[in-house]
Structures are given as C-alpha cells and as structure tokens.
Design a protein around this motif. Structure first.
Motif, PDB file in Angstrom:
ATOM      1  N   LEU A 135       4.258  12.484  12.759  1.00 45.94           N
ATOM      2  CA  LEU A 135       4.154  13.170  11.717  1.00 45.94           C
ATOM      3  C   LEU A 135       5.670  14.088  11.715  1.00 45.94           C
ATOM      4  O   LEU A 135       5.782  14.649  12.825  1.00 45.94           O
ATOM      5  N   GLY A 136       6.083  14.096  10.791  1.00 50.73           N
ATOM      6  CA  GLY A 136       7.569  14.722  10.612  1.00 50.73           C
ATOM      7  C   GLY A 136       8.806  14.079  11.069  1.00 50.73           C
ATOM      8  O   GLY A 136       9.776  14.381  11.111  1.00 50.73           O
ATOM      9  N   GLN A 137       8.496  12.804  11.578  1.00 46.13           N
ATOM     10  CA  GLN A 137       9.648  11.955  12.001  1.00 46.13           C
ATOM     11  C   GLN A 137      10.168  10.909  11.131  1.00 46.13           C
ATOM     12  O   GLN A 137      10.905  10.099  11.503  1.00 46.13           O
ATOM     13  N   TYR A 138       9.470  10.671   9.865  1.00 44.93           N
ATOM     14  CA  TYR A 138       9.887   9.684   9.035  1.00 44.93           C
ATOM     15  C   TYR A 138      10.074  10.123   7.645  1.00 44.93           C
ATOM     16  O   TYR A 138       9.380  11.049   7.397  1.00 44.93           O
ATOM     17  N   HIS A 139      10.691   9.269   6.908  1.00 42.94           N
ATOM     18  CA  HIS A 139      10.918   9.655   5.533  1.00 42.94           C
ATOM     19  C   HIS A 139       9.616   9.234   4.625  1.00 42.94           C
ATOM     20  O   HIS A 139       9.244   9.977   3.688  1.00 42.94           O
ATOM     21  N   TYR A 140       9.020   8.139   5.135  1.00 41.18           N
ATOM     22  CA  TYR A 140       7.956   7.720   4.415  1.00 41.18           C
ATOM     23  C   TYR A 140       6.950   6.787   5.308  1.00 41.18           C
ATOM     24  O   TYR A 140       7.351   6.422   6.389  1.00 41.18           O
ATOM     25  N   TYR A 141       5.672   7.295   4.759  1.00 41.15           N
ATOM     26  CA  TYR A 141       4.448   6.600   5.696  1.00 41.15           C
ATOM     27  C   TYR A 141       3.501   5.735   4.951  1.00 41.15           C
ATOM     28  O   TYR A 141       3.191   5.916   3.894  1.00 41.15           O
ATOM     29  N   VAL A 142       3.642   4.565   5.235  1.00 38.11           N
ATOM     30  CA  VAL A 142       2.898   3.457   4.544  1.00 38.11           C
ATOM     31  C   VAL A 142       1.509   3.258   5.529  1.00 38.11           C
ATOM     32  O   VAL A 142       1.601   2.669   6.373  1.00 38.11           O
ATOM     33  N   VAL A 143       0.446   3.378   4.793  1.00 37.20           N
ATOM     34  CA  VAL A 143      -0.733   3.504   5.319  1.00 37.20           C
ATOM     35  C   VAL A 143      -1.932   2.499   4.796  1.00 37.20           C
ATOM     36  O   VAL A 143      -1.911   2.360   3.719  1.00 37.20           O
ATOM     37  N   MET A 144      -2.518   1.513   5.523  1.00 36.18           N
ATOM     38  CA  MET A 144      -3.670   0.885   5.248  1.00 36.18           C
ATOM     39  C   MET A 144      -4.803   1.392   5.539  1.00 36.18           C
ATOM     40  O   MET A 144      -5.066   1.556   6.918  1.00 36.18           O
ATOM     41  N   PRO A 145      -5.596   2.164   4.779  1.00 24.94           N
ATOM     42  CA  PRO A 145      -6.865   2.999   5.289  1.00 24.94           C
ATOM     43  C   PRO A 145      -7.972   2.225   5.199  1.00 24.94           C
ATOM     44  O   PRO A 145      -9.151   2.521   4.977  1.00 24.94           O
ATOM     45  N   HIS A 146      -8.099   1.039   6.233  1.00 27.32           N
ATOM     46  CA  HIS A 146      -9.326   0.283   6.458  1.00 27.32           C
ATOM     47  C   HIS A 146     -10.079   0.972   7.736  1.00 27.32           C
ATOM     48  O   HIS A 146      -9.288   0.625   8.645  1.00 27.32           O
ATOM     49  N   PHE A 147     -10.932   1.589   7.604  1.00 30.69           N
ATOM     50  CA  PHE A 147     -11.736   2.019   8.625  1.00 30.69           C
ATOM     51  C   PHE A 147     -13.467   1.695   8.849  1.00 30.69           C
ATOM     52  O   PHE A 147     -13.872   1.594   7.701  1.00 30.69           O
ATOM     53  N   TYR A 148     -13.654   1.470  10.087  1.00 30.87           N
ATOM     54  CA  TYR A 148     -15.188   1.392  10.004  1.00 30.87           C
ATOM     55  C   TYR A 148     -15.880   2.605   9.615  1.00 30.87           C
ATOM     56  O   TYR A 148     -15.353   3.654   9.369  1.00 30.87           O
TER      57      TYR A 148
END
Length: 338
Positions: A135-148
């Motif tokens: 967190l705080g080290q990238y311009h964008y965070y692209v997340v696939m929110p597939h969780f059990y």
C-alpha cells in the motif's frame, strides 16, 4: 553498489544526494531492477553518514516506488526508471486465462508502465498481507476479489477501502458493499451464463440432458450455478449438477458443461475410449477460453468472457484516469464439440 559521492558543502541535502545517486544509477544502468541495495547501517558506516539521513533517503525512495523493502532481506530496486506508472495486479490464481489478462494489460499500458503481479490464492489473510506490504507504493491497484466464503475473520471490504478509490480497479466481479468512485470491469456470472446458453438453444436441443460439473475443491462464483439452473428451468431442460467426473460414467445424449481442465480431459478420454463423437453422442462445453481449447479435438466449444478485452479495458481506465463500471463481453463460442 551505489556510486555515491557526498558533498558536505553542497546546498543539496545529504539525503537528497543519496536519492539522486540511486536514480542516476537506475538511469545509466548500473543499478537494475531487483538488485539489492546496501542496508541503512552499511551505507551510513561506509560514508560516515547519520543513520537518520540514510533512512530518510530510503523512505523517500520507497514512497516514490523506486525501491522496495522486503522484510528480513533488505532494500531492492523495484523499477526500471523514475517517472514510470506503477500498477499492482492482485489475482486469485494464475491460469491460462489470467495470463491473457495480465499480458493484455501490460501490452496496452506500454513500456512506460510496470505491472507487478501478486497472487492471493483466494485467501483473505494473504490478501491482507500483500496489501500491507504494498500500500502506498503504486499508482493503481487492480484486484480480483475472489475469496473463499470463510474469509478467516478478515473483512475484505474494509481492506479494499484502504486503497484510495481513484487508485482502485476491481476486476471480474462487483463488490456491492464497497462504496466510492472506484472502477470495475466485471462479469455478471448468472446473467452471462443464462444468455450464453440461450444463444445456443438450437444446438442444445439435440441433447436430452445438460450436466454442469461444478467443482467443490476449486473456487468459482456460485452465481454460475444459479444462472445454469435458471436457464434449464425456464427452457424445461432436464439437468444435473455434479462436482466431478472422476469415477463417473458418461451418459450419451448429454451435454456436459465443465469448468476445470481436469474434467475436460476426463470427458475427452472417456469419449475416445467408447468411440463416441463429440458434438454428436455427447456435447462438451467448457468454461473460459484458452488457445488449447481452440485446437483440442477439432475444437472445444466454450462459454467465456473476453479476457483480453478485460485487461485492455483496465489499462484504458488507467490511461484515461476514468472511473467507470464496465460490463465485460461474454459469449458462447461454437465449435465441433457441441
């Protein structure tokens, strides 16, 4: 090592001279991506610098995304040069179609962007750890929110809320509980499956039954089952739900929808042993397009989202700094197996 010459009489602060030396080393190629830097203690001792000065320089370089601190190992160069766009892609697993998404993003963003890939393996705990580290080290965070479903006492929505909305892009499925002006490139699994099967009614008519093989041990959204059932009930098709084909005998006159490649291999193997023809004696419809399915056994029909388009759309939202919710295309691709 850093080519460092500290000028005590310079108007440039010493911490900034360290920063400039690291950036210059990257630009001329003496410092390369993933190369380890001296520790704070090593650098301060070698150049007779206050530890706080070196720490301030490293903190600045971390904030700018030029270096990364790896716990227990030290500091590493994390990009090819200053000024690059930094994107972190957090996915649930690595597979042939996730690879398509990744490379589509990389190619669309071009050489001035770095896309780092991390895998959370459907674990909310691991996702939490990855987020804390990056967190705080990238311009964008692209997340696939597939969780059990059992999220190990971790509130995924609260974790996602830690990412500034204008830096967050959700891929593959929406998160209705998440508020804010973030972007989404999503599938609507129940509706997508329903409409894809509906578009193939003419070829499905020749089968007496449709069987969905929905695995227990591998995560897939339950919306797929809902869309499948809705289709079969609405069009009065006999249907069955299995969790595997291993140890089960295929039934002629049945169209099989398989999500896992292992079940696809079992289908093709059993059909070959019995001398059955795919698309005649049994139907085979796989989930998620891959190059192998296009060429296997004269072509395996698939129902699939456009993974390349998903990656390209995410890249476009980043490049244009737009905040949108975009439905990704989904279709039935007809081939000989159906």
């Amino acid at each position: 090592m850093i080519d460092l010459h500290i000028e005590s009489q310079s108007s440039v602060p010493k911490y900034r001279q360290i920063v400039n030396a690291v950036i210059n080393g990257i630009e001329i190629g003496t410092l390369k991506r993933d190369q380890q830097l001296p520790s704070i203690n090593e650098l301060s001792e070698e150049y007779y610098l206050a530890r706080d000065t070196v720490e301030k320089a490293y903190n600045y370089l971390k904030k700018e995304g030029i270096i990364q601190a790896v716990q227990g190992k030290g500091f590493f160069i994390r990009r090819d040069g200053p000024g690059q766009l930094r994107v972190l892609l957090l996915i649930n697993k690595f597979s042939a179609y996730k690879k398509i998404i990744y490379y589509a993003m990389v190619n669309a963003l071009g050489p001035n962007a770095v896309v780092d890939l991390r895998i959370h393996h459907h674990s909310a705990q691991r996702f939490k750890k990855l987020l804390e580290e990056n967190l705080g080290q990238y311009h964008y965070y692209v997340v696939m929110p597939h969780f059990y479903e059992e999220t190990e006492q971790v509130n995924v929505v609260k974790l996602l809320e830690q990412i500034p909305a204008n830096e967050l892009i959700i891929l593959d499925r929406e998160v209705p509980e998440l508020k804010g002006e973030y972007s989404v490139v999503y599938q609507q699994f129940d509706r997508d499956i329903y409409e894809a099967l509906e578009s193939g009614l003419d070829v499905l008519e020749k089968y007496q039954k449709i069987t969905l093989v929905f695995p227990k041990e591998v995560y897939y959204p339950r919306d797929i089952v809902r869309g499948f059932r809705n289709f079969c009930v609405h069009y009065q098709k006999e249907f069955e739900l299995l969790d595997t084909l291993m140890g089960r005998e295929l039934q002629p006159g049945t169209a099989y929808i398989v999500l896992e490649d292992g079940d696809l291999v079992e289908l093709v193997r059993q059909a070959k042993q019995r001398g059955w023809q795919l698309g005649q004696d049994i139907g085979v419809l796989a989930f998620n397009e891959t190059p192998l399915k296009e060429v296997l056994a004269d072509g395996i029909a698939v129902i699939s989202t456009d993974h390349e388009k998903m990656g390209e759309t995410a890249a476009r939202l980043i490049q244009e700094k737009r905040h949108e919710k975009v439905k990704n295309p989904f279709q039935l691709i007809r081939r000989a197996s159906l």
